[in-house]
Design an enzyme around this catalytic site. Sequence first.
Site, PDB file in Angstrom:
ATOM      1  N   GLU A   1       0.853  -1.197   0.000  1.00 10.32           N
ATOM      2  CA  GLU A   1       0.000   0.000   0.000  1.00 10.32           C
ATOM      3  C   GLU A   1       0.882   1.237   0.000  1.00 10.32           C
ATOM      4  O   GLU A   1       1.931   1.225   0.653  1.00 10.32           O
ATOM      5  CB  GLU A   1      -0.907  -0.022   1.248  1.00 10.32           C
ATOM      6  CG  GLU A   1      -1.884  -1.192   1.187  1.00 10.32           C
ATOM      7  CD  GLU A   1      -2.847  -1.257   2.372  1.00 10.32           C
ATOM      8  OE1 GLU A   1      -2.849  -0.336   3.198  1.00 10.32           O
ATOM      9  OE2 GLU A   1      -3.589  -2.246   2.455  1.00 10.32           O
TER      10      GLU A   1
ATOM     11  N   HIS B   1      -7.975   1.165   1.710  1.00 10.34           N
ATOM     12  CA  HIS B   1      -7.808   0.847   3.139  1.00 10.34           C
ATOM     13  C   HIS B   1      -8.679   1.771   4.004  1.00 10.34           C
ATOM     14  O   HIS B   1      -8.177   2.517   4.860  1.00 10.34           O
ATOM     15  CB  HIS B   1      -6.338   0.931   3.554  1.00 10.34           C
ATOM     16  CG  HIS B   1      -6.037   0.127   4.782  1.00 10.34           C
ATOM     17  ND1 HIS B   1      -4.864  -0.570   4.957  1.00 10.34           N
ATOM     18  CD2 HIS B   1      -6.755  -0.124   5.910  1.00 10.34           C
ATOM     19  CE1 HIS B   1      -4.874  -1.186   6.124  1.00 10.34           C
ATOM     20  NE2 HIS B   1      -6.016  -0.927   6.730  1.00 10.34           N
TER      21      HIS B   1
END
Length: 528
Positions: A259, A279
């Site tokens: 990420e 997220h």
Amino acid sequence: MTKVLVSDPIDQTGIDILSQVAQVDVRTGLPPAELKAIIGDYDALMIRSGTQVTADIIEAATKLRIIGRAGVGVDNVDVPAATKRGVIVVNSPEGNTIAAAEHALALMLSLSRHVPHAHASTMAGGWDRKTYVGNELYKKKLGVVGLGKIGSHVARVAKAMGMDVMAYDPFISVERAQQLQVRLMALPALFAEADYVSLHLPRTPETENLVNAELLATMKPTARIVNCARGGIVDEAALAEAVQNGVIGGAALDVYAKEPLAADSPLRGVAQRLILTPHLGASTEEAQENVAVDVAEQIRDVLLGLPARSAVNIPGLTPEVMEQLKPHLQLAETLGLLLSQLAGGDVEQLEVRLQGEFASHPSQPLVVAALKGLLSAALGDSINYVNATLEAKARGIHVVEVKDDASRDFAGGSLQLSSTGSKGNHSVTGAVFADGDLRITTIDEFPVNVTPSRHMLFTRHRDMPGIIGNLGTVLGEHNVNIASMQVGRRIVRGDAVMVLSLDDPIPASLLATIHAINGIQESHPVTL
Ligand code: NAD
Ligand code: MLT
């Protein structure tokens, strides 16, 4: 002046709490070099998932006493490095449970009714009522993988929506599943039967790429999968291909192996039936306030010299007692981890027996350490000395503590852990020798004398000629090097155990071959 650095965006309520006891500097988005340059001035650091607290940063943090992670996962903190430096790491294990569960449900509903794609089409000027015909969740089968805090809430809400809920969680008792009115199933059957699968398990070496091309191929072509847990549990390239080619009906992801998600990720190339969010599981106002308050209160308490309630790296003991008990705690944790792998699933009762000299030590931290070891295969990094008792209780594990100071087996005494569970009863005993070395001294009541090592193999077998040679040959043929081997038996040609310390892990594909060796009744690969 006590100083706290807040290096990620944190809800104001948390900052107000910290301001009661310290000067609070909010400096978000600092490059690592800049964080390293200033961290030496601070007594506490409060973060979310953005700041990477590496060993390098911790080394520069000469005054730091506590790191507070406003959230569950401490993946972005080098916890061993913090522990080594005596820095307490705290988190908020429950503050965002509801938020993450609701996000998984939102993704499930969005997938079934094509909400994002229908929205995009309408915004682009369209009025397409044919392409976006969806499905109802009512009466569909939902497979929850990981029936912990978030998975349980998803299961409860899904039941209320009329879904038929199944779950796979090897560490959850049948009673717990019954309370939630959920059918426990094996993973392959769950994937084959489910209309929807929602993942709520931690990322551990065992769960990495758990959902791969092979497993996806066993799903119904209409089935949909949601991952709101951790990236890396799903093989992203395989998922993109499965959705693109109609192997499965769709997928929604909130978390990714890396990420932020790479610009060239194959996931970005899937035009339909795939929903990606960045997220956002914990991103509700309520959850952000919960985690900020939870963690800020703990930082405030520690700065005032009080214990923290959710420390991931230290029990509530004074440093002096900790130092003295270190090898004993390490033994209890190692035996717990070993026992969980011998038990191979849920444990209903754990007996912790402190024998001889061991009985003179405070038992509570040893019981907690044993529980931490026992649960760490299931809960990964999220289990700690503070929450181990709570987590064991939540799983319905009954703990029995016995002190037997009359026992005289070893000079320093010994510690025995015994488990009762659905797959049988097991016990392991260990001792701490004068030089601090740990030994495993019995396994299932068979006497052995083994130093715990990272990779091990335990067998139960019949004592007969050739069995040791056969096992050695099988391991040798698969390039698994044996560092040491011991056999324990009570009577000649009776039941026996074999304990092997290995330089290499045993490939999963080899287990059936080991089990097929004439005379071997049980085999358990163990990683400590
Ligand atoms: P939890 O510890 O309460 O539950 C995890 C469950 O997974 C446990 O019951 C455990 O027994 C089970 N488990 C462990 N290994 C397993 C395996 N191999 N197969 C099946 N089950 C297994 O944790 P939680 O608070 O419910 O969190 C669940 C996940 O959600 C974690 O990965 C957490 O990091 C993640 N999370 C994500 C967000 C987000 O923003 N998307 C927010 C909060 C939590
Ligand atoms: C967590 O670990 O709490 C979640 O992944 C959410 C987050 O804080 O980003």
